[in-house]
Design an enzyme around this catalytic site. Structure first.
Site, PDB file in Angstrom:
ATOM      1  N   THR A  72      36.385  52.972  31.813  1.00 19.13           N
ATOM      2  CA  THR A  72      36.644  51.497  31.860  1.00 19.13           C
ATOM      3  C   THR A  72      37.824  50.971  30.813  1.00 19.13           C
ATOM      4  O   THR A  72      38.727  50.200  31.189  1.00 19.13           O
ATOM      5  CB  THR A  72      35.258  50.838  31.598  1.00 19.13           C
ATOM      6  OG1 THR A  72      34.444  50.928  32.724  1.00 19.13           O
ATOM      7  CG2 THR A  72      35.458  49.148  31.742  1.00 19.13           C
ATOM      8  N   GLN A 178      36.489  59.933  39.600  1.00 18.99           N
ATOM      9  CA  GLN A 178      35.713  60.643  40.486  1.00 18.99           C
ATOM     10  C   GLN A 178      36.421  61.756  40.841  1.00 18.99           C
ATOM     11  O   GLN A 178      35.850  62.567  41.369  1.00 18.99           O
ATOM     12  CB  GLN A 178      35.225  59.602  41.511  1.00 18.99           C
ATOM     13  CG  GLN A 178      34.196  58.676  41.211  1.00 18.99           C
ATOM     14  CD  GLN A 178      32.969  59.188  40.644  1.00 18.99           C
ATOM     15  OE1 GLN A 178      32.732  60.260  40.629  1.00 18.99           O
ATOM     16  NE2 GLN A 178      32.145  58.258  40.017  1.00 18.99           N
ATOM     17  N   CYS A 324      26.399  50.740  39.104  1.00 20.55           N
ATOM     18  CA  CYS A 324      26.673  49.508  38.483  1.00 20.55           C
ATOM     19  C   CYS A 324      26.273  48.249  39.316  1.00 20.55           C
ATOM     20  O   CYS A 324      26.324  47.320  38.845  1.00 20.55           O
ATOM     21  CB  CYS A 324      28.395  49.560  38.343  1.00 20.55           C
ATOM     22  SG  CYS A 324      28.839  50.969  37.669  1.00 20.55           S
TER      23      CYS A 324
HETATM   24  N1  PLP Z   1      35.989  54.261  37.875  1.00 21.43           N
HETATM   25  C1  PLP Z   1      35.127  54.733  38.849  1.00 21.43           C
HETATM   26  C2  PLP Z   1      35.786  55.204  40.069  1.00 21.43           C
HETATM   27  C3  PLP Z   1      33.844  54.941  38.443  1.00 21.43           C
HETATM   28  O1  PLP Z   1      32.890  55.816  39.227  1.00 21.43           O
HETATM   29  C4  PLP Z   1      33.354  54.650  37.117  1.00 21.43           C
HETATM   30  C5  PLP Z   1      32.087  54.888  36.888  1.00 21.43           C
HETATM   31  O2  PLP Z   1      31.049  54.844  37.660  1.00 21.43           O
HETATM   32  C6  PLP Z   1      34.214  53.847  36.320  1.00 21.43           C
HETATM   33  C7  PLP Z   1      35.656  53.571  36.562  1.00 21.43           C
HETATM   34  C8  PLP Z   1      33.868  53.612  34.812  1.00 21.43           C
HETATM   35  O3  PLP Z   1      34.000  54.793  34.087  1.00 21.43           O
HETATM   36  P1  PLP Z   1      33.144  54.567  32.611  1.00 21.43           P
HETATM   37  O4  PLP Z   1      31.503  54.601  32.951  1.00 21.43           O
HETATM   38  O5  PLP Z   1      33.427  55.742  31.744  1.00 21.43           O
HETATM   39  O6  PLP Z   1      33.574  53.427  31.739  1.00 21.43           O
END
Ligand code: PLP
Length: 393
Positions: A72, A178, A324
């Site tokens: 994120t 991913q 999420c």
């Molecule tokens: N982008 C994608 C495609 C994700 O699947 C995720 C997490 O599920 C994120 C970003 C966010 O990553 P993080 O949990 O390390 O903030």
């Protein structure tokens, strides 16, 4: 009860080799890599090593790696930087199926006066590249498209999309959270300007990520503070996390072959057996251009949440929509964008495998899931109505 973990797109188990590599940096080797003394210096050397391991996995130079706290943060840092270094440009191009780390940020930016184009996808989860080309304007600061979708595993042609942006002088960012570790990535063969990685999706712990920024790309830091990461990300490094992620990248490169053969075979077997045994079921998204570990299947006329609860009784962990968005009974924004019919979208389950899954685990799921769906359908008013309609011809 044993756990059968098929939710690896939500998070992964830290690999034993990764645990072993990171542990000394909590206690014995707790020095600050920025310190002048050699006690800290030895940690700095290990951080350099981790940067090299990460760079090797994605085919870039170690200087192009910035360690962050998560995917994120990397997504936010990339998009905000593109806007900051080009204050005259007020337009962002992205897609309807991005993770909230990009989508919610873009929605927030839209509230603050930026123009955001969210590209549609078709029923297979793919972009219309002509529409993408047309969306790129002289006012566009950045195009941000994910490499692979977290819910369906569908892979976007980001290498081509980056070239199209570059031809128009537009920065290109990809959320590869991913994709990294599951499919080969070689940034030397692309013009992608920025790319996000999250440690906990590839068997490193939570709380560590990477933002790749191509050499020569103008960049404005998201976290301003100390001179860490060459002034591109202030804050004392999460050294155990950095060392863990370096090791995880090394392992991912080594396991890529297994990911694309054994894991793919397990996924394909799970998918084809379930489709064969359970009527009114279908796979969501393109089944060819797809991550090897992901299968998103809809079981018509049942609630995904009810399926998850019953699978949970057997210790089977999967997901309905992305982690999420679960907790809300809205079908996921990804399936809605693909136009998956309501009765299908509600009963969708995402299975996401890893190299730690076994044939026996897949057999167990193949045995347990069909009767679960049958039981739930008996309770479903929609299913009975559907069956009556079928019987009536
Ligand atoms: N982008 C994608 C495609 C994700 O699947 C995720 C997490 O599920 C994120 C970003 C966010 O990553 P993080 O949990 O390390 O903030």
């Amino acid at each position: 009860m044993r756990t059968i973990y098929l939710d690896n797109n939500a998070t992964t188990q830290v690999a034993p080799e990764v645990m072993e590599a990171m542990m000394p940096y909590f206690h014995d080797l707790f020095g600050n890599p920025s310190s002048m003394h050699s006690f800290g210096g030895q940690v700095a050397a290990k951080v350099r090593g981790a940067r090299e391991q990460a760079a090797a996995l994605i085919g870039c130079s170690p200087d192009e790696i910035i360690f962050t706290s998560c995917g994120t943060e990397s997504d936010n840092a990339a998009i905000r930087s593109a806007l900051t270094v080009q204050p005259d440009k007020r337009h962002i191009v992205t897609s309807r199926v991005e993770h909230p780390a990009v989508r919610a940020l873009c929605a927030d930016l839209a509230q603050r006066g930026y123009r955001v184009t969210e590209l549609a996808v078709d029923a297979t989860g793919h972009l219309d590249m002509e529409q993408y080309r047309e969306s790129l304007t002289p006012d566009t600061a950045v195009a941000s498209l994910m490499w692979a979708n977290n819910e369906t595993g569908v892979i976007f042609p980001v290498v081509r999309a980056a070239e199209m942006a570059r031809e128009r002088g537009i920065l290109f960012h990809t959320d590869a959270v991913q994709a990294v570790g599951k499919i080969p990535i070689d940034l030397r063969k692309s013009v992608i300007d920025m790319l996000s990685i999250s440690g906990h999706k590839l068997h490193a712990p939570k709380g560590i990520g990477i933002l790749y920024v191509r050499k020569g790309t103008r960049f404005s830091p998201f976290l301003i503070g100390g001179h860490q990461e060459k002034g591109r990300r202030g804050g004392t490094e999460n050294t155990p996390g950095v060392i863990a992620l370096g090791k995880a990248c090394e392992l991912a490169a080594r396991h890529m072959e297994e990911e694309n053969t054994r894991v793919r075979q397990l996924r394909d077997r799970l998918e084809s057996e379930l489709l064969q045994r359970i009527p009114n079921s279908r796979v969501n998204g393109d089944t060819v251009s797809r991550l090897p570990n992901t299968s998103n299947i809809s079981f018509e006329f049942v609630e995904g949440e009810s399926i998850l609860l019953m699978l949970n009784e057997y210790g089977i962990c999967a997901s309905s929509g992305s982690a999420c968005t679960s907790g809300s009974l809205q079908p996921s924004h990804v399936l809605r964008a693909m136009g998956v019919p309501f009765t299908m979208a509600h009963g969708s389950i995402r299975f996401s495998l890893s190299i730690y899954n076994t044939d026996e685990e897949i057999d167990f799921v193949i045995e347990k899931l069909p009767p679960i769906i049958e039981t739930l359908r008996k309770l479903s008013p929609y299913w009975s109505a559907g069956e009556r309609a079928c019987a009536a011809g």
